[in-house]
Design a protein around this motif. Structure first.
Motif, mmCIF file in Angstrom:
data_model
loop_
_atom_site.group_PDB
_atom_site.id
_atom_site.type_symbol
_atom_site.label_atom_id
_atom_site.label_comp_id
_atom_site.label_asym_id
_atom_site.label_seq_id
_atom_site.Cartn_x
_atom_site.Cartn_y
_atom_site.Cartn_z
ATOM 1 N N LEU A 165 0.854 -1.184 0.000
ATOM 2 C CA LEU A 165 0.000 0.000 0.000
ATOM 3 C C LEU A 165 0.888 1.231 0.000
ATOM 4 O O LEU A 165 1.561 1.513 0.992
ATOM 5 N N GLY A 166 0.922 1.950 -1.108
ATOM 6 C CA GLY A 166 1.751 3.147 -1.194
ATOM 7 C C GLY A 166 1.093 4.156 -2.103
ATOM 8 O O GLY A 166 -0.108 4.424 -1.960
ATOM 9 N N THR A 167 1.853 4.695 -3.067
ATOM 10 C CA THR A 167 1.233 5.629 -4.012
ATOM 11 C C THR A 167 0.248 4.879 -4.907
ATOM 12 O O THR A 167 -0.650 5.476 -5.495
ATOM 13 N N GLY A 168 0.430 3.585 -5.027
ATOM 14 C CA GLY A 168 -0.547 2.703 -5.676
ATOM 15 C C GLY A 168 -0.675 1.461 -4.811
ATOM 16 O O GLY A 168 -0.164 1.431 -3.690
ATOM 17 N N ILE A 169 -1.370 0.456 -5.341
ATOM 18 C CA ILE A 169 -1.445 -0.822 -4.630
ATOM 19 C C ILE A 169 -0.863 -1.890 -5.535
ATOM 20 O O ILE A 169 -1.341 -2.093 -6.660
ATOM 21 N N GLY A 170 0.177 -2.539 -5.066
ATOM 22 C CA GLY A 170 0.785 -3.644 -5.814
ATOM 23 C C GLY A 170 0.514 -4.944 -5.088
ATOM 24 O O GLY A 170 0.147 -4.944 -3.905
ATOM 25 N N ALA A 171 0.701 -6.054 -5.786
ATOM 26 C CA ALA A 171 0.418 -7.341 -5.155
ATOM 27 C C ALA A 171 1.161 -8.461 -5.856
ATOM 28 O O ALA A 171 1.625 -8.313 -6.984
ATOM 29 N N GLY A 172 1.273 -9.567 -5.140
ATOM 30 C CA GLY A 172 1.804 -10.800 -5.707
ATOM 31 C C GLY A 172 1.153 -11.962 -4.989
ATOM 32 O O GLY A 172 0.854 -11.867 -3.794
ATOM 33 N N VAL A 173 0.895 -13.041 -5.717
ATOM 34 C CA VAL A 173 0.202 -14.187 -5.133
ATOM 35 C C VAL A 173 1.030 -15.450 -5.383
ATOM 36 O O VAL A 173 1.439 -15.700 -6.523
ATOM 37 N N ILE A 174 1.263 -16.194 -4.334
ATOM 38 C CA ILE A 174 1.950 -17.485 -4.459
ATOM 39 C C ILE A 174 0.941 -18.565 -4.077
ATOM 40 O O ILE A 174 0.324 -18.500 -3.005
ATOM 41 N N VAL A 175 0.731 -19.490 -4.987
ATOM 42 C CA VAL A 175 -0.235 -20.562 -4.775
ATOM 43 C C VAL A 175 0.517 -21.886 -4.888
ATOM 44 O O VAL A 175 1.194 -22.132 -5.898
ATOM 45 N N ASP A 176 0.408 -22.715 -3.856
ATOM 46 C CA ASP A 176 1.097 -24.019 -3.877
ATOM 47 C C ASP A 176 2.567 -23.873 -4.251
ATOM 48 O O ASP A 176 3.080 -24.589 -5.125
ATOM 49 N N ASP A 177 3.240 -22.921 -3.636
ATOM 50 C CA ASP A 177 4.681 -22.699 -3.844
ATOM 51 C C ASP A 177 5.049 -22.239 -5.251
ATOM 52 O O ASP A 177 6.192 -22.412 -5.676
ATOM 53 N N PHE A 183 -1.962 -16.038 -17.753
ATOM 54 C CA PHE A 183 -1.792 -16.358 -19.176
ATOM 55 C C PHE A 183 -0.867 -15.367 -19.872
ATOM 56 O O PHE A 183 0.012 -15.735 -20.640
ATOM 57 N N HIS A 184 -1.072 -14.071 -19.616
ATOM 58 C CA HIS A 184 -0.256 -13.048 -20.271
ATOM 59 C C HIS A 184 0.924 -12.601 -19.417
ATOM 60 O O HIS A 184 1.659 -11.704 -19.803
ATOM 61 N N GLY A 185 1.030 -13.193 -18.215
ATOM 62 C CA GLY A 185 2.056 -12.723 -17.280
ATOM 63 C C GLY A 185 1.656 -11.436 -16.597
ATOM 64 O O GLY A 185 2.502 -10.758 -16.023
ATOM 65 N N LEU A 186 0.372 -11.103 -16.623
ATOM 66 C CA LEU A 186 -0.073 -9.814 -16.080
ATOM 67 C C LEU A 186 -0.707 -9.915 -14.683
ATOM 68 O O LEU A 186 -1.172 -8.928 -14.143
ATOM 69 N N ALA A 187 -0.710 -11.116 -14.095
ATOM 70 C CA ALA A 187 -1.230 -11.253 -12.725
ATOM 71 C C ALA A 187 -0.159 -10.733 -11.748
ATOM 72 O O ALA A 187 1.029 -10.766 -12.092
ATOM 73 N N ALA A 188 -0.486 -10.253 -10.566
ATOM 74 C CA ALA A 188 -1.823 -10.174 -9.989
ATOM 75 C C ALA A 188 -2.052 -8.711 -9.611
ATOM 76 O O ALA A 188 -1.571 -8.277 -8.592
ATOM 77 N N GLU A 189 -2.777 -8.006 -10.479
ATOM 78 C CA GLU A 189 -3.016 -6.562 -10.259
ATOM 79 C C GLU A 189 -4.194 -6.373 -9.302
ATOM 80 O O GLU A 189 -5.261 -5.930 -9.700
#
Ligand SMILES: [Zn+2]
Length: 344
Positions: A165-177, A183-189
């Protein structure tokens, strides 16, 4: 500790093998002095560091101002990499984190607010050909998630949700390691999840995304709008309040400042409830400057989250933690990205 790791690397399969039996390329190497170069392409600074694989203590570390609107950003980056390049031994890979959107598989930065001249910029190709080593790129939300998972607050977890949480909101998700790239490499906005279709405009141009309620500029904008309606507050529009001064006013008991963070926390709870339904993580890690305000944001967040998960099971055993890596999250994330990509 540097020089401890001895192994062989196949440049064709990019896999680590004990005696280069992974294929018949003949390019395997054995080098006790192996290193990884990590890059953090930030809005204020470009940072580079040399690491021994698996060790979060840098062997060398340098930074320069990004100077986003001046030409020659790649030349500055190149010089920076050379300044941390090992004098002897082998560099296994370069890992880089940058704001997106970008294509991690092709290694192309599609567009980044940090460096406007990099449009469809083939960063990975440039780095790998000019430095003669494999290079890897991912967006800074994903690399920070990898960093926290490998070296920080989420160590030992298999299902991780990282939110900054900063000037925008960024994220990353790890599922099952595995880092979820999509599909496009554009997750996880996850900052651009709609929490109110009629909500305020978001930086991306759409309306009502969680970023338009919970980012630093969103909190400031809400306060300015309320002040323009004549709401009584210790904050004054002409003093150009920031997310930090609003937090300070809230601590002093200013009702408008408290309500600004309460509103942000409530919408954050709405968004995170949806993330739990989608990903069911065992830990949610919050990074970024806004997350450091503590209970002002997180008390209303917890209340809102609890109200909105559709089964209490999602919250059983769920850890909600502050990011542990601070300023080094970008570099350590880039190190983790290189390690994972090279399987070293
Ligand atoms: Zn948006």
């Amino acid at each position: 500790m540097h020089g401890r790791i001895i192994y062989c690397l196949c440049w064709t399969t990019r896999k680590r093998e004990a005696h280069c039996k992974c294929c018949s390329c003949g390019n395997g190497i054995i080098d006790p002095m192996s290193a990884v170069i990590a890059l953090d392409i930030g809005g204020t600074h470009l940072r580079a560091a040399q690491y021994e694989p698996g060790n979060p203590e840098p062997i060398a570390h340098e930074r320069v101002l990004t100077r986003a609107n001046e030409p020659g950003a790649y030349d500055r980056l190149q010089a920076l990499i050379r300044s941390v390049w090992p004098k002897r031994g082998t560099v296994l890979a370069i890992g880089a984190g940058s704001p997106g959107p970008l294509d991690p598989r092709l290694g192309i930065i599609l567009k980044t607010p940090n460096i406007p001249e990099w449009l469809d910029f083939p960063l990975v190709h440039r780095l790998s050909t000019e430095f003669g080593v494999p290079a890897f790129l991912d967006n800074d939300g994903n690399t920070a998630a990898l960093g926290e998972w490998k070296f920080g607050a989420a160590r030992g977890h298999h299902d991780v949700l990282y939110i900054t949480l900063g000037t925008g909101i960024g994220a990353g998700v790890i599922v099952d390691d595995r880092l979820m790239r999509g599909f496009h490499g554009l997750a996880a906005e996850l900052g651009h999840i709609i929490v109110d279709p009629d909500g305020p405009p978001c930086n991306c141009g759409f309306r009502g995304h969680v970023e338009s309620f919970c980012s630093g500029p969103a909190i400031v904008r809400y306060v300015l709008e309320e002040l323009s309606k004549g709401i009584n507050s210790s904050l004054k529009a002409e003093q150009q309040p920031s997310a930090r001064t609003i937090a300070e006013a809230a601590v002093q008991g200013d009702a408008l400042a408290i309500s600004a963070y309460r509103r942000a926390g409530e919408y954050l709870g709405i968004a995170v409830a949806s993330y739990l339904h989608a990903f069911d993580p065992s830990i949610v890690v919050f990074g970024g400057g806004i997350s450091s305000v503590g209970p002002l944001l997180f008390d209303p967040f917890h209340a809102s989250l609890k109200q909105r998960v559709f089964h209490p099971r999602y919250l059983e055993g769920l850890k909600i933690e502050k990011a542990a890596l601070g300023d080094d999250a970008g570099l350590l994330g880039a190190l983790a990205l290189a390690q994972i990509s090279m399987q070293v």
